[in-house]
Motif scaffolding. Structure first.
Motif, PDB file in Angstrom:
ATOM      1  N   THR A   1      52.836   5.087  27.445  1.00 18.94           N
ATOM      2  CA  THR A   1      52.072   5.276  26.212  1.00 18.94           C
ATOM      3  C   THR A   1      52.632   4.408  25.086  1.00 18.94           C
ATOM      4  N   ASP A   2      53.458   3.420  25.455  1.00 18.96           N
ATOM      5  CA  ASP A   2      54.084   2.569  24.437  1.00 18.96           C
ATOM      6  C   ASP A   2      53.475   1.173  24.385  1.00 18.96           C
ATOM      7  N   GLY A   3      52.340   0.997  25.062  1.00 17.61           N
ATOM      8  CA  GLY A   3      51.663  -0.297  25.014  1.00 17.61           C
ATOM      9  C   GLY A   3      52.057  -1.250  26.127  1.00 17.61           C
TER      10      GLY A   3
ATOM     11  N   ILE B   1      48.221  16.431  30.008  1.00 15.45           N
ATOM     12  CA  ILE B   1      48.944  15.982  28.816  1.00 15.45           C
ATOM     13  C   ILE B   1      48.072  16.244  27.598  1.00 15.45           C
ATOM     14  N   THR B   2      48.554  17.076  26.670  1.00 14.45           N
ATOM     15  CA  THR B   2      47.815  17.359  25.439  1.00 14.45           C
ATOM     16  C   THR B   2      48.165  16.304  24.397  1.00 14.45           C
ATOM     17  N   LEU B   3      47.149  15.635  23.888  1.00 12.65           N
ATOM     18  CA  LEU B   3      47.379  14.533  22.954  1.00 12.65           C
ATOM     19  C   LEU B   3      47.604  15.042  21.540  1.00 12.65           C
ATOM     20  N   GLU B   4      48.401  14.303  20.801  1.00 14.82           N
ATOM     21  CA  GLU B   4      48.642  14.620  19.405  1.00 14.82           C
ATOM     22  C   GLU B   4      47.655  13.854  18.533  1.00 14.82           C
ATOM     23  N   VAL B   5      47.595  14.242  17.266  1.00  9.95           N
ATOM     24  CA  VAL B   5      46.728  13.547  16.317  1.00  9.95           C
ATOM     25  C   VAL B   5      47.186  12.092  16.198  1.00  9.95           C
ATOM     26  N   GLY B   6      46.245  11.167  16.189  1.00  8.06           N
ATOM     27  CA  GLY B   6      46.557   9.745  16.113  1.00  8.06           C
ATOM     28  C   GLY B   6      46.012   9.008  17.314  1.00  8.06           C
ATOM     29  N   THR B   7      46.533   7.809  17.555  1.00  4.15           N
ATOM     30  CA  THR B   7      46.058   6.957  18.643  1.00  4.15           C
ATOM     31  C   THR B   7      47.065   6.946  19.784  1.00  4.15           C
ATOM     32  N   THR B   8      46.570   7.155  20.992  1.00  2.00           N
ATOM     33  CA  THR B   8      47.408   7.103  22.194  1.00  2.00           C
ATOM     34  C   THR B   8      46.779   6.135  23.183  1.00  2.00           C
TER      35      THR B   8
ATOM     36  N   VAL C   1      43.647   0.838  31.543  1.00  2.28           N
ATOM     37  CA  VAL C   1      44.022   1.119  30.158  1.00  2.28           C
ATOM     38  C   VAL C   1      42.946   1.988  29.514  1.00  2.28           C
ATOM     39  N   VAL C   2      43.351   3.127  28.963  1.00  3.81           N
ATOM     40  CA  VAL C   2      42.426   3.983  28.219  1.00  3.81           C
ATOM     41  C   VAL C   2      43.049   4.281  26.862  1.00  3.81           C
ATOM     42  N   THR C   3      42.202   4.336  25.846  1.00  8.34           N
ATOM     43  CA  THR C   3      42.676   4.543  24.479  1.00  8.34           C
ATOM     44  C   THR C   3      41.972   5.741  23.864  1.00  8.34           C
ATOM     45  N   TYR C   4      42.758   6.629  23.307  1.00  9.66           N
ATOM     46  CA  TYR C   4      42.203   7.814  22.648  1.00  9.66           C
ATOM     47  C   TYR C   4      42.649   7.847  21.196  1.00  9.66           C
ATOM     48  N   GLU C   5      41.709   8.154  20.325  1.00 12.80           N
ATOM     49  CA  GLU C   5      42.035   8.365  18.917  1.00 12.80           C
ATOM     50  C   GLU C   5      41.632   9.792  18.566  1.00 12.80           C
ATOM     51  N   ILE C   6      42.610  10.579  18.188  1.00  7.81           N
ATOM     52  CA  ILE C   6      42.355  11.973  17.842  1.00  7.81           C
ATOM     53  C   ILE C   6      42.305  12.093  16.319  1.00  7.81           C
ATOM     54  N   VAL C   7      41.115  12.380  15.810  1.00 12.76           N
ATOM     55  CA  VAL C   7      40.919  12.532  14.361  1.00 12.76           C
ATOM     56  C   VAL C   7      40.230  13.875  14.132  1.00 12.76           C
ATOM     57  N   PRO C   8      41.001  14.957  14.097  1.00 13.20           N
ATOM     58  CA  PRO C   8      40.382  16.270  13.939  1.00 13.20           C
ATOM     59  C   PRO C   8      39.662  16.405  12.595  1.00 13.20           C
TER      60      PRO C   8
ATOM     61  N   VAL D   1      41.856   7.721  37.598  1.00 14.29           N
ATOM     62  CA  VAL D   1      40.648   8.092  36.861  1.00 14.29           C
ATOM     63  C   VAL D   1      41.014   9.192  35.869  1.00 14.29           C
ATOM     64  N   PHE D   2      40.659   8.999  34.602  1.00 17.81           N
ATOM     65  CA  PHE D   2      40.958   9.977  33.560  1.00 17.81           C
ATOM     66  C   PHE D   2      39.753  10.875  33.316  1.00 17.81           C
ATOM     67  N   ASN D   3      40.018  12.114  32.937  1.00 19.95           N
ATOM     68  CA  ASN D   3      38.928  13.069  32.728  1.00 19.95           C
ATOM     69  C   ASN D   3      38.209  12.858  31.401  1.00 19.95           C
ATOM     70  N   TYR D   4      38.778  12.053  30.510  1.00 21.57           N
ATOM     71  CA  TYR D   4      38.106  11.683  29.259  1.00 21.57           C
ATOM     72  C   TYR D   4      38.013  10.169  29.180  1.00 21.57           C
ATOM     73  N   LYS D   5      36.866   9.675  28.740  1.00 27.90           N
ATOM     74  CA  LYS D   5      36.699   8.243  28.521  1.00 27.90           C
ATOM     75  C   LYS D   5      37.417   7.826  27.234  1.00 27.90           C
ATOM     76  N   SER D   6      37.718   6.549  27.139  1.00 28.80           N
ATOM     77  CA  SER D   6      38.297   6.030  25.901  1.00 28.80           C
ATOM     78  C   SER D   6      37.351   6.340  24.746  1.00 28.80           C
ATOM     79  N   GLY D   7      37.911   6.693  23.598  1.00 28.09           N
ATOM     80  CA  GLY D   7      37.057   6.963  22.452  1.00 28.09           C
ATOM     81  C   GLY D   7      37.776   7.761  21.386  1.00 28.09           C
ATOM     82  N   THR D   8      37.012   8.147  20.371  1.00 31.07           N
ATOM     83  CA  THR D   8      37.523   8.938  19.254  1.00 31.07           C
ATOM     84  C   THR D   8      37.060  10.378  19.420  1.00 31.07           C
ATOM     85  N   TYR D   9      37.982  11.302  19.265  1.00 31.08           N
ATOM     86  CA  TYR D   9      37.678  12.721  19.436  1.00 31.08           C
ATOM     87  C   TYR D   9      38.100  13.489  18.187  1.00 31.08           C
ATOM     88  N   ASN D  10      37.265  14.467  17.807  1.00 24.72           N
ATOM     89  CA  ASN D  10      37.510  15.234  16.591  1.00 24.72           C
ATOM     90  C   ASN D  10      38.261  16.537  16.857  1.00 24.72           C
ATOM     91  N   GLU D  11      38.813  16.648  18.046  1.00 25.67           N
ATOM     92  CA  GLU D  11      39.595  17.828  18.382  1.00 25.67           C
ATOM     93  C   GLU D  11      40.704  17.416  19.339  1.00 25.67           C
TER      94      GLU D  11
END
Length: 261
Positions: free
Chosen positions: A134-136, A150-157, A175-182, A106-116
């Motif tokens: 994280t390579d698909g 794990i601190t995510l970098e800008v982009g899609t993970t 499978v969870v997908t995060y898009e970081i678009v600050p 269980v991940f502490n953040y749901k899949s989605g786009t985050y601005n930070e």
């Protein structure tokens, strides 16, 4: 035949008994005898075939379910264990799966786009290990072991993650997908208005927290290669277009603020 070690003839007799059986109990008894025969010969595939038929006839048959679990566990066949759990009925029979059914991580953040920038954490059952990629590709017990946030970098993970319990059984992948678009920083504030000045002036810029400001006096767009603002700037003589941009820690630049002096 069975006592004489003639498995083929013994199996043939059991098959005839199953075919002629009229009651449910007789059908189950014949299949159980045949399953045990194959187990004694270490033929797990054939034994599982008849044990599965027993469960289809009686979904809470403890002995058949127990033997199937032993076979599936020996082959690390979680898919079959999960399928068996779905068709098993009865509380006593369900309890047999307590050591086999694993929770997906269980991940502490749901899949989605985050601005930070976000720091991702995951957990599963007590004492269960979590492996991820994280390579698909799907996670396996040979993938990276999760050891902490794990601190995510800008982009899609894209995370593929699975749990492993003390029995070495593996959960299904999640499978969870995060898009970081600050967000880019706001335009910097130049505290001295445009205008014509007869006395020396200092130009002060209000720089947002976590940002650096850069400026030019020739009307060109400032970049991170331009002069960095560190203290109030003395206004030079003559006509100038003062341009300022601020860049945050993610490398995102604001719109350009300008004054004409």
């Amino acid at each position: 035949y069975e006592q004489q070690g003639d498995t083929a003839k013994a199996a043939s007799c059991y098959e005839k008994a199953i075919a002629s059986a009229s009651s449910r109990d007789d059908k189950i008894e014949g299949r159980m005898a045949l399953a045990k025969l194959y187990l004694s010969e270490h033929s797990d595939t054939n034994a599982a075939y008849y044990l599965e038929q027993i469960v289809d006839i009686q979904s809470d048959h403890i002995e058949a379910i127990s033997k199937l679990l032993e076979i599936y566990e020996a082959n690390n066949d979680l898919t079959s264990i999960l399928a068996l759990a779905k068709k098993t009925e009865g509380e006593e029979a369900k309890e047999l799966f307590s050591n086999y059914l694993l929770n997906q991580p269980v991940f502490n953040y749901k899949s989605g786009t985050y601005n930070e920038l976000i720091t991702v954490e995951t957990e599963a059952g007590e004492s269960e290990k979590i492996y991820y990629t994280t390579d698909g590709t799907e996670a396996t017990s040979a993938s990276m072991l999760y050891t902490g946030p794990i601190t995510l970098e800008v982009g899609t993970t894209v995370f593929h993650a699975m749990a492993e319990n003390h029995n070495g059984l593996l959960s299904e992948n999640i499978v969870v997908t995060y898009e970081i678009v600050p967000d880019a920083p706001d335009k910097p504030e130049i505290l001295l208005d445009s205008g014509e000045y007869r006395e020396p002036q200092s130009i002060e810029i209000a720089v947002a927290d976590g940002c650096r400001a850069y400026y030019t006096f020739d009307g060109t767009v400032p970049t991170a290669e331009s002069q960095e603002y560190t203290e109030p700037v003395n206004m030079p003589l003559g006509n100038h277009i003062f341009s300022v941009v601020q860049i945050n820690q993610n490398g995102l630049a604001s719109d350009v603020a300008t004054r004409v002096y």
